[in-house]
Design an enzyme around this catalytic site. Structure first.
Site, mmCIF file in Angstrom:
data_model
loop_
_atom_site.group_PDB
_atom_site.id
_atom_site.type_symbol
_atom_site.label_atom_id
_atom_site.label_comp_id
_atom_site.label_asym_id
_atom_site.label_seq_id
_atom_site.Cartn_x
_atom_site.Cartn_y
_atom_site.Cartn_z
ATOM 1 N N TYR A 144 -7.445 19.317 -25.125
ATOM 2 C CA TYR A 144 -8.556 18.714 -25.865
ATOM 3 C C TYR A 144 -8.645 19.277 -27.278
ATOM 4 O O TYR A 144 -8.966 18.552 -28.229
ATOM 5 C CB TYR A 144 -9.879 18.902 -25.108
ATOM 6 C CG TYR A 144 -10.112 17.841 -24.062
ATOM 7 C CD1 TYR A 144 -10.457 16.548 -24.435
ATOM 8 C CD2 TYR A 144 -9.970 18.118 -22.705
ATOM 9 C CE1 TYR A 144 -10.650 15.554 -23.478
ATOM 10 C CE2 TYR A 144 -10.156 17.134 -21.743
ATOM 11 C CZ TYR A 144 -10.502 15.854 -22.135
ATOM 12 O OH TYR A 144 -10.685 14.870 -21.194
ATOM 13 N N SER A 170 -13.301 14.428 -26.004
ATOM 14 C CA SER A 170 -12.859 13.075 -25.698
ATOM 15 C C SER A 170 -13.681 12.091 -26.532
ATOM 16 O O SER A 170 -14.898 12.232 -26.632
ATOM 17 C CB SER A 170 -13.058 12.762 -24.212
ATOM 18 O OG SER A 170 -12.846 11.382 -23.958
ATOM 19 N N CYS A 225 -9.928 2.110 -5.796
ATOM 20 C CA CYS A 225 -10.935 2.766 -4.953
ATOM 21 C C CYS A 225 -11.317 4.144 -5.488
ATOM 22 O O CYS A 225 -12.467 4.567 -5.385
ATOM 23 C CB CYS A 225 -10.420 2.898 -3.523
ATOM 24 S SG CYS A 225 -10.075 1.320 -2.719
ATOM 25 N N HIS A 253 -8.430 -11.566 -17.331
ATOM 26 C CA HIS A 253 -9.230 -12.358 -18.267
ATOM 27 C C HIS A 253 -8.382 -12.715 -19.491
ATOM 28 O O HIS A 253 -7.738 -11.849 -20.094
ATOM 29 C CB HIS A 253 -10.484 -11.593 -18.696
ATOM 30 C CG HIS A 253 -11.439 -12.439 -19.462
ATOM 31 N ND1 HIS A 253 -11.298 -12.668 -20.821
ATOM 32 C CD2 HIS A 253 -12.535 -13.152 -19.071
ATOM 33 C CE1 HIS A 253 -12.267 -13.459 -21.225
ATOM 34 N NE2 HIS A 253 -13.032 -13.770 -20.188
ATOM 35 N N ASP A 308 -17.607 -12.571 -23.088
ATOM 36 C CA ASP A 308 -17.358 -13.738 -22.250
ATOM 37 C C ASP A 308 -17.456 -13.388 -20.770
ATOM 38 O O ASP A 308 -17.973 -14.171 -19.971
ATOM 39 C CB ASP A 308 -15.978 -14.324 -22.556
ATOM 40 C CG ASP A 308 -15.739 -15.632 -21.818
ATOM 41 O OD1 ASP A 308 -16.455 -16.617 -22.091
ATOM 42 O OD2 ASP A 308 -14.853 -15.662 -20.929
ATOM 43 N N CYS A 314 -8.988 1.049 5.346
ATOM 44 C CA CYS A 314 -10.037 1.917 4.792
ATOM 45 C C CYS A 314 -10.629 2.813 5.882
ATOM 46 O O CYS A 314 -10.926 2.350 6.994
ATOM 47 C CB CYS A 314 -11.138 1.059 4.177
ATOM 48 S SG CYS A 314 -12.539 2.009 3.539
#
Length: 352
Positions: free
Chosen positions: A51, A58, A124, A158, A311, A334
């Protein structure tokens, strides 16, 4: 706007890692209550150094807030009937933490909360954990009775998101010599995933692949390309080929020109600014004697991407569906009680 988040200064790194390493929805470790804190403590100096090399923090919070501001400004114009719109940032492992954001939403008396995942492809471990954190917050609290809830859980295909990535790639392609441009290999790099999660039925890998396929279709398959994986952690088997290994292998094949494309990150953070930019585009490229390697920018505040976000939300607000059937469907194998309990909870609170 849900995301993992990132430390806003060096001193937050340990707490950030600790939250990750003790979250069983993100990562499963043996003796996690003891091993997780130990890993976080031992990794802290190394991650702090990284960092420090990208500015001491960040930038994900600044980017998310800018995206949210621009998103709401656009929504106010194209959907005045649902205005005014206001964005909130809910990070999983860094400030602003999800619990604090939910408190603020309640205090502000919001009428309709759209839980908008900023992970385009559902995983997940990331998307799922963020949604579960909201469920956990309300396990022992009353859900506001005067507030409507709805979910946007994924948007990997999209058209405007696809166009954004395509435009980012074109921005870099033109920077290569014209006689070399057709030889540039486009490496789409996404955070890897343990193979056991893929076998369990996690949709992430297939959704990332769908994004890549549509981007290359948009680009009319202008260049050779490959989906590769980065940021492996721990000794278990993960999705391959890894980004750095792929670069090394292509160099052995005589390839000398590359573009790295962050295909699952919507803004700059340590995995783009350090892993891709410093470790691969700078250090690895120098080690291998690569002629030219560039990295396409994350979507950030690209106008096409802001249009995509607007959108996505606008279409969601105008639809009659507050939650998708895919979100409510668990992986075939799962075993997470948090997963089934949270999905049942969302099915109740998101009723139209």
């Amino acid at each position: 706007m849900l995301n993992m988040g990132g430390p806003s200064h060096i001193e937050e790194v340990h707490e950030y890692l600790l939250r990750i390493m003790t979250d069983r929805d993100m990562i499963q470790l043996p003796f996690q209550s003891r091993l997780g804190p130990w890993i976080a403590k031992t990794r802290t100096p190394k991650i702090q150094k990284k960092y420090a090399e990208i500015g001491g923090k960040s930038p994900i919070l600044e980017w998310t807030n800018r995206q949210g501001k621009l998103l709401c400004e656009k929504l106010d114009k194209i959907s005045p009937e649902t205005a005014p719109h206001k964005h909130y940032v809910a990070f999983r492992y860094a400030n602003p933490l999800t619990e604090n954001t939910l408190q603020k939403i309640e205090e502000d008396g919001i009428e309709h909360t759209v839980v908008f995942s900023q992970y385009p492809q559902y995983c997940c471990a990331t998307s799922g954990s963020s949604f579960i954190e909201i469920y956990k917050y309300y396990m022992n609290r009353q859900v506001p009775s005067n507030m409507k809830w709805s979910i946007i859980d994924r948007w990997a295909t999209h058209p405007l998101y696809i166009q954004t990535i395509s435009e980012r790639i074109n921005e870099e392609l033109v920077k290569f010599p014209e006689d070399k441009r057709d030889d540039v290999i486009i490496l789409f790099s996404a955070h890897s995933l343990p193979l056991k999660a893929v076998s369990r039925g996690d949709a992430y890998a297939s959704e990332v692949a769908s994004t890549v396929a549509l981007v290359m279709e948009k680009l009319q398959y202008c260049n050779p390309y490959k989906l590769v994986w980065q940021s492996k952690v721990g000794p278990v088997s993960w999705l391959e080929p890894f980004t750095d290994d792929a670069i090394k292998a292509y160099v052995k094949q005589g390839k000398r020109h590359f573009i790295l494309v962050p295909v699952a990150f919507v803004n700059e953070h340590i995995e783009t600014l350090h892993e891709l930019d410093i470790e691969y585009c700078k250090e690895l490229a120098k080690e291998l004697g690569i002629d030219k390697i560039r990295r396409s920018a994350a979507p950030n505040d690209h106008p096409t991407f802001i249009a995509a976000l607007a959108d996505i939300v606008n279409s969601h607000l105008k639809s009659n569906r507050s939650i998708s059937p895919m979100f409510l469907t668990r992986c075939p194998h799962c075993v997470s009680k948090n997963c089934i309990d949270s999905k049942n909870w969302y099915a109740q609170i998101c009723k139209n």
